[in-house]
Write an enzyme that holds these catalytic residues in place. Structure first.
Site, PDB file in Angstrom:
ATOM      1  N   LYS A   1     -12.242  -4.328  11.495  1.00 27.80           N
ATOM      2  CA  LYS A   1     -12.989  -3.341  10.705  1.00 27.80           C
ATOM      3  C   LYS A   1     -14.389  -3.151  11.293  1.00 27.80           C
ATOM      4  O   LYS A   1     -14.913  -2.029  11.347  1.00 27.80           O
ATOM      5  CB  LYS A   1     -13.076  -3.794   9.255  1.00 27.80           C
ATOM      6  CG  LYS A   1     -11.722  -3.857   8.556  1.00 27.80           C
ATOM      7  CD  LYS A   1     -11.800  -4.607   7.243  1.00 27.80           C
ATOM      8  CE  LYS A   1     -10.440  -4.757   6.584  1.00 27.80           C
ATOM      9  NZ  LYS A   1     -10.414  -5.713   5.473  1.00 27.80           N
TER      10      LYS A   1
ATOM     11  N   VAL B   1       0.836  -1.213   0.000  1.00 24.18           N
ATOM     12  CA  VAL B   1       0.000   0.000   0.000  1.00 24.18           C
ATOM     13  C   VAL B   1       0.871   1.264   0.000  1.00 24.18           C
ATOM     14  O   VAL B   1       0.590   2.217  -0.736  1.00 24.18           O
ATOM     15  CB  VAL B   1      -0.984   0.003   1.194  1.00 24.18           C
ATOM     16  CG1 VAL B   1      -1.808   1.285   1.208  1.00 24.18           C
ATOM     17  CG2 VAL B   1      -1.901  -1.213   1.123  1.00 24.18           C
TER      18      VAL B   1
ATOM     19  N   GLU C   1      -2.986 -10.460   3.743  1.00 21.53           N
ATOM     20  CA  GLU C   1      -1.863  -9.867   4.452  1.00 21.53           C
ATOM     21  C   GLU C   1      -0.669 -10.825   4.345  1.00 21.53           C
ATOM     22  O   GLU C   1      -0.841 -12.014   4.054  1.00 21.53           O
ATOM     23  CB  GLU C   1      -2.230  -9.687   5.931  1.00 21.53           C
ATOM     24  CG  GLU C   1      -3.477  -8.845   6.158  1.00 21.53           C
ATOM     25  CD  GLU C   1      -3.294  -7.385   5.759  1.00 21.53           C
ATOM     26  OE1 GLU C   1      -2.278  -6.783   6.124  1.00 21.53           O
ATOM     27  OE2 GLU C   1      -4.162  -6.857   5.054  1.00 21.53           O
TER      28      GLU C   1
ATOM     29  N   ASP D   1      -9.352  -9.792  10.826  1.00 21.03           N
ATOM     30  CA  ASP D   1      -9.212  -8.592   9.991  1.00 21.03           C
ATOM     31  C   ASP D   1     -10.602  -7.955   9.822  1.00 21.03           C
ATOM     32  O   ASP D   1     -10.779  -6.749  10.014  1.00 21.03           O
ATOM     33  CB  ASP D   1      -8.608  -8.968   8.628  1.00 21.03           C
ATOM     34  CG  ASP D   1      -8.528  -7.769   7.699  1.00 21.03           C
ATOM     35  OD1 ASP D   1      -7.559  -7.014   7.774  1.00 21.03           O
ATOM     36  OD2 ASP D   1      -9.470  -7.591   6.891  1.00 21.03           O
TER      37      ASP D   1
ATOM     38  N   VAL E   1     -10.817   0.491   6.674  1.00 22.07           N
ATOM     39  CA  VAL E   1     -12.009  -0.349   6.497  1.00 22.07           C
ATOM     40  C   VAL E   1     -12.373  -0.437   5.019  1.00 22.07           C
ATOM     41  O   VAL E   1     -12.603   0.579   4.358  1.00 22.07           O
ATOM     42  CB  VAL E   1     -13.215   0.222   7.296  1.00 22.07           C
ATOM     43  CG1 VAL E   1     -14.442  -0.657   7.107  1.00 22.07           C
ATOM     44  CG2 VAL E   1     -12.879   0.327   8.775  1.00 22.07           C
TER      45      VAL E   1
ATOM     46  N   LYS F   1      -6.056  -1.120  10.800  1.00 20.46           N
ATOM     47  CA  LYS F   1      -7.318  -1.449  11.496  1.00 20.46           C
ATOM     48  C   LYS F   1      -7.098  -2.076  12.854  1.00 20.46           C
ATOM     49  O   LYS F   1      -7.827  -1.819  13.808  1.00 20.46           O
ATOM     50  CB  LYS F   1      -8.208  -2.330  10.613  1.00 20.46           C
ATOM     51  CG  LYS F   1      -7.591  -3.635  10.207  1.00 20.46           C
ATOM     52  CD  LYS F   1      -7.677  -3.859   8.735  1.00 20.46           C
ATOM     53  CE  LYS F   1      -6.692  -2.980   8.026  1.00 20.46           C
ATOM     54  NZ  LYS F   1      -6.387  -3.340   6.664  1.00 20.46           N
TER      55      LYS F   1
ATOM     56  N   GLU G   1      -9.620   6.268   6.520  1.00 26.57           N
ATOM     57  CA  GLU G   1     -10.505   5.699   5.488  1.00 26.57           C
ATOM     58  C   GLU G   1     -10.015   4.329   5.014  1.00 26.57           C
ATOM     59  O   GLU G   1     -10.810   3.422   4.752  1.00 26.57           O
ATOM     60  CB  GLU G   1     -10.585   6.671   4.306  1.00 26.57           C
ATOM     61  CG  GLU G   1     -11.588   6.295   3.253  1.00 26.57           C
ATOM     62  CD  GLU G   1     -13.012   6.248   3.787  1.00 26.57           C
ATOM     63  OE1 GLU G   1     -13.583   7.303   4.047  1.00 26.57           O
ATOM     64  OE2 GLU G   1     -13.556   5.137   3.979  1.00 26.57           O
TER      65      GLU G   1
ATOM     66  N   ALA H   1      10.047   6.070   5.483  1.00 30.39           N
ATOM     67  CA  ALA H   1      10.738   5.126   6.378  1.00 30.39           C
ATOM     68  C   ALA H   1      10.477   3.715   5.892  1.00 30.39           C
ATOM     69  O   ALA H   1       9.318   3.294   5.759  1.00 30.39           O
ATOM     70  CB  ALA H   1      10.231   5.293   7.809  1.00 30.39           C
TER      71      ALA H   1
ATOM     72  N   ARG I   1      11.780  -0.591   6.013  1.00 32.52           N
ATOM     73  CA  ARG I   1      12.421  -1.536   6.935  1.00 32.52           C
ATOM     74  C   ARG I   1      13.717  -2.076   6.332  1.00 32.52           C
ATOM     75  O   ARG I   1      14.740  -2.100   6.970  1.00 32.52           O
ATOM     76  CB  ARG I   1      11.448  -2.672   7.253  1.00 32.52           C
ATOM     77  CG  ARG I   1      11.791  -3.376   8.545  1.00 32.52           C
ATOM     78  CD  ARG I   1      10.710  -4.253   9.056  1.00 32.52           C
ATOM     79  NE  ARG I   1       9.866  -4.788   8.007  1.00 32.52           N
ATOM     80  CZ  ARG I   1       8.696  -5.340   8.222  1.00 32.52           C
ATOM     81  NH1 ARG I   1       8.206  -5.406   9.428  1.00 32.52           N
ATOM     82  NH2 ARG I   1       7.982  -5.834   7.232  1.00 32.52           N
TER      83      ARG I   1
HETATM   84  N1  HSE Z   1      -6.272  -8.347   3.658  1.00 34.15           N
HETATM   85  C1  HSE Z   1      -7.439  -7.543   3.723  1.00 34.15           C
HETATM   86  C2  HSE Z   1      -8.537  -8.186   2.898  1.00 34.15           C
HETATM   87  C3  HSE Z   1      -7.242  -6.159   3.194  1.00 34.15           C
HETATM   88  O1  HSE Z   1      -8.306  -9.230   2.321  1.00 34.15           O
HETATM   89  O2  HSE Z   1      -9.636  -7.646   2.851  1.00 34.15           O
HETATM   90  C4  HSE Z   1      -6.727  -5.253   4.229  1.00 34.15           C
HETATM   91  O3  HSE Z   1      -7.526  -5.287   5.367  1.00 34.15           O
END
Ligand code: HSE
Length: 432
Positions: free
Chosen positions: A207, A16, A192, A203, A134, A107, A131, A45, A47
């Site tokens: 949300k 992202v 992820e 996840d 979610v 999230k 934004e 920044a 890693r």
């Molecule tokens: N990995 C998440 C999904 C997207 O598959 O919806 C980010 O929250």
């Protein structure tokens, strides 16, 4: 007029983060016109500086120390895309304490420690924008925050994990085993890096906690909600559900119980009737059905994951922050002349439906087809029912893409044929 710079510190350059950088560059001109500021990534920044990346960064902007961003006084706005909870919390807290506003897509951070962070933001007169936290590219946060502000939210029902929806869709439609469908979702960059939180429902649950908290104005504790993932969904369940007229979806349900003023928040695999609108949400797409006491039912649909859709939400927040710092009028309606005039309707292109009433004699259809051919309009299908009992017969045609102006000319010529008895009916066939 020169535009003032808004210097951004970008923490995290994964899928992202790289998308945000790339798309800020790509749409720099329109963002400048709309926000009145030049949005510049001043520091990034990362890693691992040795990692190979598709998006290249100027060396002088790169650091491996998050605190370089917090301590840089020129940076007004911080974008946190490092993920995780504890380290992200320390970083965001420090940024807010130094008076910088923060855009985050994290999230888990907000669901677990949002209450504390919003308090720090308030104390330091800074803002948190979220934004992208979610439903990826769907602007659901601003919708609930702003557009639906005049409603009591009665319920929210959503497919808000793209990975799970992708896996369930592939199991349902292609007969894939769970593991193979998960591997596909990872290869496509939807899941992820560690997909545990996707498939175990958390996840979506994070949300749901954010949406529930936003809808009801109180932070819903993560340990007080019910969460089941999709790991135990098997092919036989999918097949039985199908036979019974249902499809299995991972649904997040948020519901107000007016009587006891309680909020139900849960995430579970659920059977949805095939005719329900949520049943048609396939693949990585998300959809959220929000019901308010004034507006009634509303549905929001779009890409819930992926580099570009999620960076669209992050950039929306950056622009929002920029406009708020600089422009008391906000982003209500900003005039600019980057685009031309409205398209003439004659130049708009679509497929068409044309119904013509013709005298039932040999050659009528050929004459219509000739006019269409002369106008370079292809025929997709033709239907003429056999059992018409008058002297004229209806002919219904569907026609290939053509500009409306050319289609109208052809229609006028067809209308003037002596074998055509009534004014032809022309409609567009839209495939939006
Ligand atoms: N990995 C998440 C999904 C997207 O598959 O919806 C980010 O929250």
């Amino acid at each position: 007029m020169p535009h003032s710079l808004l210097k951004i510190g970008l923490a995290g350059f994964g899928n992202v983060g790289a998308g945000v950088y790339k798309n800020l560059e790509k749409n720099r001109d329109i963002l400048r016109e709309r926000t009145g500021r030049d949005l510049v990534v001043h520091r990034v920044a990362i890693r691992d500086p040795k990692k190979k990346r598709n998006v290249s960064l100027p060396k002088e902007n790169v650091t491996t120390d998050l605190w370089d961003i917090v301590e840089d006084d020129e940076i007004e706005l911080v974008v946190e895309l490092i993920g995780g909870v504890d380290r992200a919390f320390e970083f965001v807290e420090a940024a807010l304490k130094s008076g910088k506003s923060v855009v985050t897509g994290n999230k888990a951070l907000l669901a677990e420690r949002g209450r504390e962070l919003f308090e720090v933001a308030r104390e330091n007169n800074a803002h948190i924008y979220y934004e992208a936290a979610v439903a990826g590219g769907i602007p659901i946060i601003k919708t609930v925050q702003e557009s639906l502000i005049g409603n009591h939210i009665q319920s929210v029902a959503g497919i808000i994990n793209g990975t799970c929806n992708y896996i369930l869709t592939r199991m349902n439609e292609a007969g894939l085993q769970y593991e193979d469908a998960l591997q596909e979702a990872q290869d496509l960059g939807y899941a992820e890096a560690d997909p545990t939180l996707d498939v175990n429902g958390w996840d979506a649950a994070h949300k749901a906690v954010i949406l529930a908290s936003l809808s009801y104005g109180c932070w819903v504790p993560c340990d007080e909600i019910y969460v089941e993932g999709i790991e135990k969904v098997t092919k036989p369940d999918i097949d039985f559900a199908d036979e019974l007229g249902y499809i299995i979806k991972l649904l997040a349900i948020i519901k107000l119980h007016e009587k006891d003023r309680a909020i139900e928040v849960r995430v579970q695999p659920s059977l949805v009737p095939k005719g329900h609108i949520l049943a048609s949400v396939r693949g990585v797409f998300n959809a959220i059905l929000v019901t308010g006491d004034v507006v009634g039912e509303t549905l929001f649909y779009g890409s819930g994951a992926g580099q570009d859709p999620t960076s669209s939400s992050v950039i929306g927040d950056i622009a929002d922050a920029a406009a708020r710092c600089n422009n008391p009028g906000g982003l209500g309606f900003v005039t600019h002349d980057l685009y031309g005039k409205p398209l003439k309707v004659e130049d708009s292109v679509s497929k068409y439906y044309l119904r013509v009433q013709v005298v039932d004699t040999p050659g009528s259809l050929a004459r219509i087809a000739t006019i269409l051919g002369d106008h370079n309009i292809g025929i997709l299908s033709v239907i003429q029912p056999e059992d018409h009992d008058e002297e004229t017969a209806p002919v219904a045609l569907t026609l290939h893409f053509a500009p409306f102006g050319r289609m109208l000319e052809a229609k006028e010529k067809i209308a003037r044929l002596d074998c055509v008895s009534d004014e032809p009916v022309l409609m567009r066939v839209e495939a939006i």
